[in-house]
Design a protein around this motif. Structure first.
Motif, PDB file in Angstrom:
ATOM      1  N   PRO A  52      -5.354  -3.504  -0.100  1.00 44.06           N
ATOM      2  CA  PRO A  52      -4.713  -2.709   0.738  1.00 44.06           C
ATOM      3  C   PRO A  52      -4.383  -1.141   0.093  1.00 44.06           C
ATOM      4  O   PRO A  52      -4.293  -0.147   0.614  1.00 44.06           O
ATOM      5  CB  PRO A  52      -3.447  -3.292   1.038  1.00 44.06           C
ATOM      6  N   VAL A  56      -2.587  -2.212   5.937  1.00 40.73           N
ATOM      7  CA  VAL A  56      -2.168  -0.735   5.822  1.00 40.73           C
ATOM      8  C   VAL A  56      -1.374  -0.179   6.864  1.00 40.73           C
ATOM      9  O   VAL A  56      -2.206  -0.064   8.166  1.00 40.73           O
ATOM     10  CB  VAL A  56      -3.233   0.283   5.305  1.00 40.73           C
ATOM     11  N   MET A  73      -7.671   6.658   2.752  1.00 37.98           N
ATOM     12  CA  MET A  73      -7.358   7.395   3.832  1.00 37.98           C
ATOM     13  C   MET A  73      -6.443   8.278   3.901  1.00 37.98           C
ATOM     14  O   MET A  73      -5.824   8.716   4.956  1.00 37.98           O
ATOM     15  CB  MET A  73      -7.056   6.086   5.082  1.00 37.98           C
ATOM     16  N   VAL A  93      -2.294   7.072   7.412  1.00 36.49           N
ATOM     17  CA  VAL A  93      -3.732   7.473   7.453  1.00 36.49           C
ATOM     18  C   VAL A  93      -3.452   9.024   7.913  1.00 36.49           C
ATOM     19  O   VAL A  93      -2.637   9.394   8.697  1.00 36.49           O
ATOM     20  CB  VAL A  93      -4.303   6.643   8.578  1.00 36.49           C
ATOM     21  N   VAL A 124      -7.650   0.786   0.076  1.00 37.58           N
ATOM     22  CA  VAL A 124      -7.783   1.506   1.341  1.00 37.58           C
ATOM     23  C   VAL A 124      -6.928   2.528   1.741  1.00 37.58           C
ATOM     24  O   VAL A 124      -7.242   3.474   2.477  1.00 37.58           O
ATOM     25  CB  VAL A 124      -7.576   0.191   2.346  1.00 37.58           C
ATOM     26  N   ALA A 125      -5.575   2.362   1.472  1.00 35.21           N
ATOM     27  CA  ALA A 125      -4.637   3.418   1.909  1.00 35.21           C
ATOM     28  C   ALA A 125      -4.871   4.469   1.113  1.00 35.21           C
ATOM     29  O   ALA A 125      -4.610   5.640   2.029  1.00 35.21           O
ATOM     30  CB  ALA A 125      -3.146   2.877   1.686  1.00 35.21           C
ATOM     31  N   PRO A 128       0.693  -1.197  -0.061  1.00 35.76           N
ATOM     32  CA  PRO A 128      -0.060  -0.076  -0.019  1.00 35.76           C
ATOM     33  C   PRO A 128       0.790   1.090   0.091  1.00 35.76           C
ATOM     34  O   PRO A 128       0.270   2.190  -0.308  1.00 35.76           O
ATOM     35  CB  PRO A 128      -0.907  -0.151   1.292  1.00 35.76           C
ATOM     36  N   LYS A 172     -10.147  -0.644   9.449  1.00 36.73           N
ATOM     37  CA  LYS A 172     -10.063  -1.407   7.995  1.00 36.73           C
ATOM     38  C   LYS A 172      -8.525  -1.424   7.818  1.00 36.73           C
ATOM     39  O   LYS A 172      -7.978  -2.564   7.145  1.00 36.73           O
ATOM     40  CB  LYS A 172     -10.813  -0.764   6.836  1.00 36.73           C
ATOM     41  N   CYS A 173      -7.783  -0.552   7.975  1.00 37.45           N
ATOM     42  CA  CYS A 173      -6.396  -0.466   7.728  1.00 37.45           C
ATOM     43  C   CYS A 173      -5.792  -1.511   8.416  1.00 37.45           C
ATOM     44  O   CYS A 173      -4.822  -2.158   8.063  1.00 37.45           O
ATOM     45  CB  CYS A 173      -5.753   1.135   8.137  1.00 37.45           C
ATOM     46  N   LEU A 186      -0.357   2.252   9.677  1.00 38.07           N
ATOM     47  CA  LEU A 186      -1.226   3.470   9.880  1.00 38.07           C
ATOM     48  C   LEU A 186      -0.443   4.842   9.778  1.00 38.07           C
ATOM     49  O   LEU A 186      -1.164   5.961   9.711  1.00 38.07           O
ATOM     50  CB  LEU A 186      -1.694   3.391  11.473  1.00 38.07           C
TER      51      LEU A 186
END
Length: 254
Positions: free
Chosen positions: A168, A199, A175, A204, A171-172, A93, A193-194, A201
């Motif tokens: 991933p 993913v 965020m 984020v 999702v990354a 990610p 979810k991460c 953090l």
């Protein structure tokens, strides 16, 4: 964070029925279910050699899109093949890929071309996302932070859609900085979810350190997640532990 309700989310998995006029843009009257955007059947091809960005061609395409925003429909999918891409594929990610930057720059040009028409800009972004492959969807998500002033909350539903996947990289990207427009509950679910899909953090945007008292609810949710994994005999990710007060930072070997 935005306080829009969960009921405002729009699913993107199924195009609206023909003739329905449905739109996922959150504004404007242009339907997104108007068929694939690629006029060139080779647009999904990928080559492994053009790792150096063709800056001259990229500048030409940006100028072209700014003058005629509809050109993004064919230029955006073809960008990796024609302008530059990182060889191979990477599920990581946090992997930086040439084609991500190229496509984001095309989106910035689109934003300039539609600076006075936020609804049409939103519709074009939704169409690029809906009809794109995973790489193209990631680029749209990465570009939202650069277009936030122009589109406002119109693309928040794309973040919700990305976070319903288990990819991933999507999702990354969801965020990133544009995720500040999620309501607080959805943003916290995005952090969880991460953790679920791996993913880091650190990707984020806006996540505070564990000793910041601003989001006790997030820490409670992460503590519950950690307790469930511990009870199941599974290791708790270090990223989850980093959000918890020191006394609860215990883990069990899997």
């Amino acid at each position: 964070m935005n306080t829009s309700s969960e009921g405002d989310r729009v699913g993107l998995d199924t195009p609206p029925p023909s003739g329905s006029g449905g739109s996922t843009s959150g504004g404007g009257g242009s339907p997104v279910g108007r068929g694939p955007l690629r006029s060139d059947p080779r647009a999904s091809e990928r080559v492994e050699t053009n790792t150096v960005v063709d800056e001259r061609l990229l500048a030409e395409w940006c100028a072209e899109i700014e003058a005629d925003p509809t050109r993004v429909r064919t230029r955006f999918p073809a960008a990796a093949r024609e302008i530059g891409r990182t060889p191979g594929t990477s599920p990581a990610p946090d992997a930086e890929r040439v084609e991500d930057d190229v496509r984001v720059r095309l989106l910035v040009a689109l934003g300039r071309g539609l600076a006075d028409d936020a609804d049409t800009l939103s519709t074009e972004l939704h169409d690029l996302y809906r009809f794109g492959d995973a790489d193209e969807r990631r680029a749209v998500l990465l570009g939202l932070g650069h277009l936030e002033d122009a589109i406002g909350d119109r693309a928040v539903d794309l973040l919700h859609d990305a976070m319903r996947t288990n990819d991933p990289r999507l999702v990354a990207a969801a965020m990133g900085t544009y995720a500040a427009r999620l309501d607080a509950a959805a943003w916290r679910q995005g952090v969880l979810k991460c953790l679920f899909v791996g993913v880091p953090l650190r990707l984020v945007a806006g996540l505070e350190p564990a000793d910041d008292p601003a989001d006790d609810e997030l820490r409670r949710m992460v503590a519950d997640y950690a307790a469930e994994r511990t009870a199941a005999g599974r290791e708790v990710p270090a990223d989850a532990l980093s959000l918890l007060p020191a006394p609860t930072q215990t883990t069990r070997e899997s």
